[in-house]
Enzyme design. Structure first.
Site, mmCIF file in Angstrom:
data_model
loop_
_atom_site.group_PDB
_atom_site.id
_atom_site.type_symbol
_atom_site.label_atom_id
_atom_site.label_comp_id
_atom_site.label_asym_id
_atom_site.label_seq_id
_atom_site.Cartn_x
_atom_site.Cartn_y
_atom_site.Cartn_z
ATOM 1 N N ASP A 322 31.813 -16.903 -5.530
ATOM 2 C CA ASP A 322 31.356 -17.310 -4.202
ATOM 3 C C ASP A 322 29.842 -17.125 -4.159
ATOM 4 O OD1 ASP A 322 31.416 -18.100 -1.528
ATOM 5 O OD2 ASP A 322 31.861 -16.087 -0.795
ATOM 6 N N HIS A 323 29.178 -17.956 -3.386
ATOM 7 C CA HIS A 323 27.752 -17.748 -3.158
ATOM 8 C C HIS A 323 27.573 -16.668 -2.093
ATOM 9 C CE1 HIS A 323 27.145 -22.130 -4.588
ATOM 10 N NE2 HIS A 323 26.766 -21.309 -5.552
ATOM 11 N N TRP A 472 30.537 -19.244 2.245
ATOM 12 C CA TRP A 472 31.819 -19.947 2.432
ATOM 13 C C TRP A 472 32.111 -20.933 1.301
ATOM 14 C CZ3 TRP A 472 28.639 -20.679 7.182
ATOM 15 C CH2 TRP A 472 28.766 -19.605 8.066
ATOM 16 N N HIS A 473 31.810 -20.514 0.085
ATOM 17 C CA HIS A 473 31.987 -21.395 -1.075
ATOM 18 C C HIS A 473 32.943 -20.780 -2.099
ATOM 19 C CE1 HIS A 473 27.697 -23.068 -0.100
ATOM 20 N NE2 HIS A 473 28.624 -23.550 0.712
ATOM 21 N N GLN A 474 34.070 -20.264 -1.654
ATOM 22 C CA GLN A 474 35.017 -19.658 -2.600
ATOM 23 C C GLN A 474 35.510 -20.701 -3.604
ATOM 24 O OE1 GLN A 474 37.687 -16.454 -1.069
ATOM 25 N NE2 GLN A 474 37.323 -17.456 0.893
#
Length: 537
Positions: A322-323, A472-474
């Site tokens: 994730d980021h 929110w980049h899982q």
């Protein structure tokens, strides 16, 4: 892309009537079942339904996207914590001082593309070449993916025929009428020796990076979700059924072949049959959940919950990426308007020129956004935020089951900042953010740096541990590749299981540089192309 002009008067009523008929017809047999109407699933379903002879069922656990907080770009924060959000939460993390980070994810037609900040970020050349190397398939390399982007884009910015397309389903344009916080950020970047570009998606993502106004999915002041661009225009056709409020419970098998899905609709269990394939596009949390609860995954984890093992794949739920970002906030001298949902400029840069892609991912937001813990330091009434992000964190998390049932929540061990190198990268990223925000370009526009300020080393580390939040980049929890931890091959077929593919961010071998919506669209296009080629449709 459209079979009928979806803007014509009467089209919306035709969609409603058709979908009401299809959803109440009691038909349970389809050629393909696509699970999840997010940025990848919407693409797969629409592309397969282009052939009128192909019957497609698209299942979505969430509801309608016809709400103001989806259509109005400025209202996106209202979706967080609403019924349109899965409301995932990572476990408390010792590397963040015991904090538990919210991991919001879209639960609505359009998935993340209906609740996100609408940024179109293609990923770096090195990301796609890495995908191709891991898959052993040049169809994933940058040149091939560039061809997909040219085919699907409807670009409304400076001409770049080598990299940009016109007339495709995906309207993309630079932030219109950017506010001063965005334009001054570009000026500040130039003063630090960072080049600026017309777009973050052309030459900027082929080298060391740079700064640019964001490319956004907004037209006429309204959000353009991937669902609205791809799927909705086909929903008046008789061969595409879109079912909302449909929670996929598990996969149905005949031997080692997936033949359908069990789905909970309005509290009632229903079964649907896929005569050709099932495609999981449920995202990096729910895709591994359905796999494991259906008997596909790490043998030890499945047996722990009494789930019979159909296919031992140790990589399911592993490699979670994730980021992560850290908010730096400045106070405006005068209140400012927020434009285009608030995120109008971005910067990608390398802390070390030897890296194959930028490791810094800076996202500007035109209002103050502290973490709950750092808010205690004092938040200005009017200000802007520069999120200092890590584009390629080294920390890896994992997803585990809390139980065997559809209602059992996933355990998300994100392990944010677990790798010590990520703390060092975060310190470097915040240093650069502070240089940007305190540059001469902002003189007179801001009155002061609200946070973090010039902190001593340990105080800065504490600030970062208290301030770390997700972009929110899982992703990456069912990765594509050829090693023992890979879950899918280059055609996105699940190893050892017939009739099953995955098309979403979970198949990424590594997280892409930047927001993940655009890469998910490419993943959807690649899945659809592979399916069409296999079945001659």
């Amino acid at each position: 892309m459209t079979s009928t002009n979806s803007t014509e008067p009467g089209f919306a009523e035709a969609v409603r009537a058709n979908q009401l008929h299809l959803s109440t017809s009691q038909n349970t047999r389809f050629d393909f079942i696509v699970c999840g109407a997010g940025s990848a699933g919407s693409v797969v379903a629409a592309r397969l339904a282009e052939n009128p002879e192909v019957r497609v069922l698209l299942l979505e656990a969430g509801g309608s996207d016809e709400v103001a907080s989806v259509t109005d770009p400025a209202q996106w924060p209202l979706n967080l914590g609403s019924e349109r959000d899965w409301g995932f939460m990572a476990e408390p993390n010792e590397h963040l001082g015991g904090r538990a980070i919210p991991m919001n994810m879209g639960k609505v037609l359009g998935g993340g593309s209906s609740i996100n900040v609408m940024v179109w970020a293609r990923g770096h050349r090195a990301d796609w070449n890495h995908f191709a190397a891991e898959a052993g398939d040049d169809a994933w390399n940058y040149q091939s993916v560039l061809g997909i982007y040219r085919r699907i884009e409807d670009w409304h910015g400076p001409a770049d025929p080598e990299r940009r397309g016109r007339g495709g389903p995906v309207h993309v344009a630079p932030a219109a009428d950017p506010k001063p916080a965005a334009t001054l950020m570009l000026e500040a970047a130039r003063s630090l020796g960072v080049p600026t570009f017309d777009s973050p998606n052309g030459a900027m993502m082929e080298g060391d990076g740079g700064a640019a106004l964001n490319d956004l999915r907004i037209a006429g002041g309204k959000r353009l979700s991937i669902f609205r661009s791809y799927t909705y225009p086909r929903m008046a056709a008789p061969n595409l059924t879109v079912l909302t409020g449909a929670l996929v419970s598990r996969l149905v098998f005949e031997g080692s072949r997936v033949t359908g899905v069990d789905v909970i609709v309005d509290g009632r269990l229903r079964s649907f049959t896929a005569e050709r394939e099932v495609v999981l596009s449920l995202g990096a949390v729910n895709t591994p959940k359905v796999l494991m609860q259906s008997g596909i995954g790490p043998e030890q984890e499945l047996r722990r919950h009494g789930i019979g093992v159909r296919q031992h794949l140790p990589g399911v739920g592993q490699n979670h990426q994730d980021h992560v970002s850290f908010g730096c906030i400045w106070e405006y001298a005068e209140p400012q308007e927020v434009g285009n949902g608030g995120s109008e400029a971005t910067l990608y840069w390398k802390s070390d020129p030897a890296l194959d892609a930028p490791d810094m991912l800076h996202c500007q937001v035109e209002f103050p956004v502290p973490s709950a813990e750092n808010a205690a330091l004092g938040v200005p009434a009017h200000g802007w935020t520069m999120f200092a992000g890590l584009a390629h964190p080294k920390s890896r998390g994992q997803l585990l089951l809390s139980g065997p049932g559809a209602g059992d929540a996933m355990i998300i061990r994100a392990n944010t900042l677990a790798d010590p190198d990520d703390m060092e990268a975060a310190l470097a990223s915040v240093r650069m953010c502070r240089e940007l925000g305190n540059a001469a370009a902002f003189k007179g526009f801001v009155t002061r740096e609200s946070m973090p300020g010039n902190l001593h080393a340990e105080d800065m580390r504490r600030y970062l541990r208290n301030g770390a939040v997700t972009y929110w980049h899982q992703s990456c929890t069912a990765k594509m590749g050829r090693d023992a931890m890979s879950v899918v091959n280059g055609s996105l077929e699940v190893y050892g299981v017939a009739g099953l593919r995955i098309a979403d961010a979970s198949i990424m071998p590594r997280i892409t540089t930047g927001n993940t919506m655009a890469p998910c669209v490419v993943i959807g296009e690649r899945a659809a192309d592979a399916i069409k080629a296999k079945y001659g449709i």
